[in-house]
Design an enzyme around this catalytic site. Structure first.
Site, PDB file in Angstrom:
ATOM      1  N   CYS A   1      -2.723   4.747   3.184  1.00  0.00           N
ATOM      2  CA  CYS A   1      -3.857   3.858   2.930  1.00  0.00           C
ATOM      3  C   CYS A   1      -4.832   3.889   4.108  1.00  0.00           C
ATOM      4  CB  CYS A   1      -3.360   2.432   2.703  1.00  0.00           C
ATOM      5  SG  CYS A   1      -4.697   1.261   2.338  1.00  0.00           S
TER       6      CYS A   1
ATOM      7  N   CYS B   1       0.838  -1.200   0.000  1.00  0.00           N
ATOM      8  CA  CYS B   1       0.000   0.000   0.000  1.00  0.00           C
ATOM      9  C   CYS B   1       0.872   1.249   0.000  1.00  0.00           C
ATOM     10  CB  CYS B   1      -0.897   0.044   1.246  1.00  0.00           C
ATOM     11  SG  CYS B   1      -1.956  -1.394   1.492  1.00  0.00           S
TER      12      CYS B   1
ATOM     13  N   CYS C   1      -6.239   1.635  -1.990  1.00  0.00           N
ATOM     14  CA  CYS C   1      -5.457   2.872  -2.073  1.00  0.00           C
ATOM     15  C   CYS C   1      -4.704   3.020  -3.381  1.00  0.00           C
ATOM     16  CB  CYS C   1      -4.475   2.970  -0.907  1.00  0.00           C
ATOM     17  SG  CYS C   1      -3.074   1.822  -0.990  1.00  0.00           S
TER      18      CYS C   1
ATOM     19  N   CYS D   1      -2.596  -2.886  -3.488  1.00  0.00           N
ATOM     20  CA  CYS D   1      -3.864  -2.734  -2.771  1.00  0.00           C
ATOM     21  C   CYS D   1      -4.939  -2.172  -3.711  1.00  0.00           C
ATOM     22  CB  CYS D   1      -3.663  -1.787  -1.591  1.00  0.00           C
ATOM     23  SG  CYS D   1      -5.168  -1.371  -0.690  1.00  0.00           S
TER      24      CYS D   1
END
Length: 534
Positions: free
Chosen positions: A37, A33, A67, A64
């Protein structure tokens, strides 16, 4: 430099300032991420940190879906660093590996493939192939989600060797098939004209985007650039035809848009840039979709979107002279350019003349030597009709045909010849110090011209134009020593962000001139070009 405990504290506080500076991966989920995030903060013992998305992917983590770390602003250090790693990263982002392979990249930076792999692995956590794979996957994602191109065309346009490699990479990086990504993209896609690719360019807030677009608009060369007022944008991105439009039906104010032609590795393109909600709205028309990654990189460099305003503010904001200017304009950027060779020619044209006069001279050059846009772009070009003349074309011109003093014409032709034959390297992987030295060895190129090319054409954040007339007037207005030597010495305290100091000083002078009324003499010098005789 940050240690892992500091990085974890940034993740725990969801600090968006570090997005793109490093990436955080969670061992138990297999996902990486951005630091900001909004998902639940992982336990410290399960968290790993990586200097690049490619490094996280090489370690087996996938992006991810919440995000979307692949969409974060790039790390500002690659524009700051002048070493081989910084040069190689700029080349990779421009698509050098896809065009010439790792051997071509290594040759461009003057290292062996083995040395380059070792240096990149140590600094970035991944080799050139993995870094290029990440760039390729991001290009493919944009094409999948924002166009209706057949998947086979997307695969080869993004630089993949086969459709199988394309599918495997997309699943490994994003944990979804290209078909699934296209379906998700259709639900959130901008409504764009046929043939256009519309995307959002992220940045680290704050940003003085309106001022920067106006800066570019004031220097717009007829036929190549335009700064136009169009109807207010909605979520679909508006009309995009580049023509002046009335106020929107709901009464919202109109918006200013910067548009220009783009010289790209595989063919020309058009770009339109305007202010979005927390992003720059970028609409591209390309003759070759495989130029997408290069076009995006050049637009980001043009608007200095990978800058870290916090780092700039920490240095310049503490200075007694620049501090108030920083607080007045906390998002000041240092605009770059989409084509360093064009910027270099325009810098010579602008020697000892006003911005308006330089625009006029450049427009004449375009009409005489510029290449007209191909038919596929003409209909959407609006006031855009030509590409700026290439160095190869200008190298063959007669200095007497340039509508400028003959001595300056010779300087311009000499510069074009040096760029055309490779004597002067203005590419993303050039050694900036060496390029500046070579420029200064050319007839008619003085410190101001070489510095301006380095600052805007090469994207160097640490160039101070101590001989610039606008800088001198701004310093004198505040009681500071304004001789070139004294100004250069005082500016040492502003390193490594001296390019931003130029723009802050120019802006302060413009504000003062606007209050009193009158023209602002920036981007030129009173006594720098004695060698050229102009």
């Amino acid at each position: 430099m940050m240690d892992d405990d500091q990085r974890y504290r940034a993740v725990h506080s969801r600090d968006a300032r570090f997005d793109g500076v490093f990436y955080t991966a969670v061992r138990t989920t297999g996902i990486y991420c951005r630091p900001s995030c909004p998902a639940v903060t992982p336990k410290r013992e399960n968290t790993r940190f990586y200097p690049s998305a490619a490094a996280a992917q090489e370690a087996g983590f996938r992006a991810c879906k919440r995000c979307r770390p692949d969409l974060t602003p790039g790390s500002p250090q690659w524009n700051m660093r002048a070493d081989v790693v910084g040069r190689a990263m700029r080349l990779i982002q421009d698509g050098a590996v896809d065009r010439g392979g790792v051997s071509g990249l290594a040759s461009a930076v003057g290292y062996s493939e083995r040395q380059l792999n070792r240096l990149l692995a140590a600094e970035v956590g991944a080799g050139p192939l993995a870094l290029a794979r990440t760039e390729r996957a991001q290009t493919a994602r944009i094409l999948v989600e924002t166009t209706d191109m057949p998947m086979t065309d997307v695969a080869f346009a993004a630089g993949f060797a086969s459709v199988r490699q394309f599918n495997e990479t997309m699943r490994a990086v994003f944990d979804r098939s290209p078909t699934q990504m296209r379906e998700a993209g259709r639900r959130a896609r901008f409504v764009a004209p046929t043939g256009a690719i519309t995307l959002r360019l992220p940045y680290r807030a704050p940003i003085e985007l309106g001022s920067m677009l106006a800066f570019l608009g004031a220097r717009a060369v007829p036929g190549v650039e335009e700064f136009v007022e169009v109807g207010a944008r909605d979520g679909s991105g508006g009309t995009g035809d580049g023509a002046a439009a009335p106020r929107a039906r709901d009464g919202r104010p109109s918006q200013w848009v910067y548009r220009r032609t783009l010289p790209l590795p595989h063919g020309p393109g058009l770009v339109e840039l305007s202010e979005g909600e927390g992003h720059v709205l970028c609409r591209l028309r390309l003759t070759e979709p495989r130029d997408l990654s290069s076009a995006v990189r050049r637009c980001r460099q043009l608007l200095d979107l990978d800058a870290d305003p916090r780092a700039v503010r920490e240095v310049l904001g503490a200075d007694p002279l620049l501090g108030p200017m920083v607080r007045a304009r906390p998002g000041m950027r240092s605009p770059g350019h989409v084509d360093p060779a064009e910027l270099a020619v325009r810098a010579v044209l602008g020697q000892q003349v006003s911005v308006r006069a330089a625009r006029t001279l450049a427009g004449r050059l375009v009409q005489r030597f510029g290449r007209p846009l191909p038919p596929c772009l003409e209909a959407s070009g609006g006031g855009l009709t030509h590409l700026f003349p290439s160095a190869e074309t200008l190298a063959e011109a007669d200095p007497a045909d340039l509508s400028i003093p003959v001595a300056r014409g010779r300087a311009l032709i000499g510069l074009a010849e040096a760029v055309a034959v490779g004597k002067v390297d203005l590419g993303p992987g050039c050694d900036r110090e060496e390029t500046e030295r070579t420029l200064l060895g050319l007839r008619g190129i003085g410190p101001w011209t070489a510095g301006y090319i380095r600052m805007r054409g090469l994207g160097d954040p640490d160039v101070f134009l101590h001989g610039d007339l606008g800088v001198r007037l701004a310093l004198e207005a505040r009681g500071r020593p304004a001789t070139p030597g004294a100004a250069a010495r005082d500016a040492l305290a502003w390193s490594p962000w001296r390019s931003y100091a130029n723009h802050l000083l120019w802006a302060s002078l413009a504000d003062a001139q606007e209050e009193r009324g009158g023209a602002v003499p920036t981007d030129r010098t009173a006594a720098d070009h004695a060698r050229s005789g102009t």
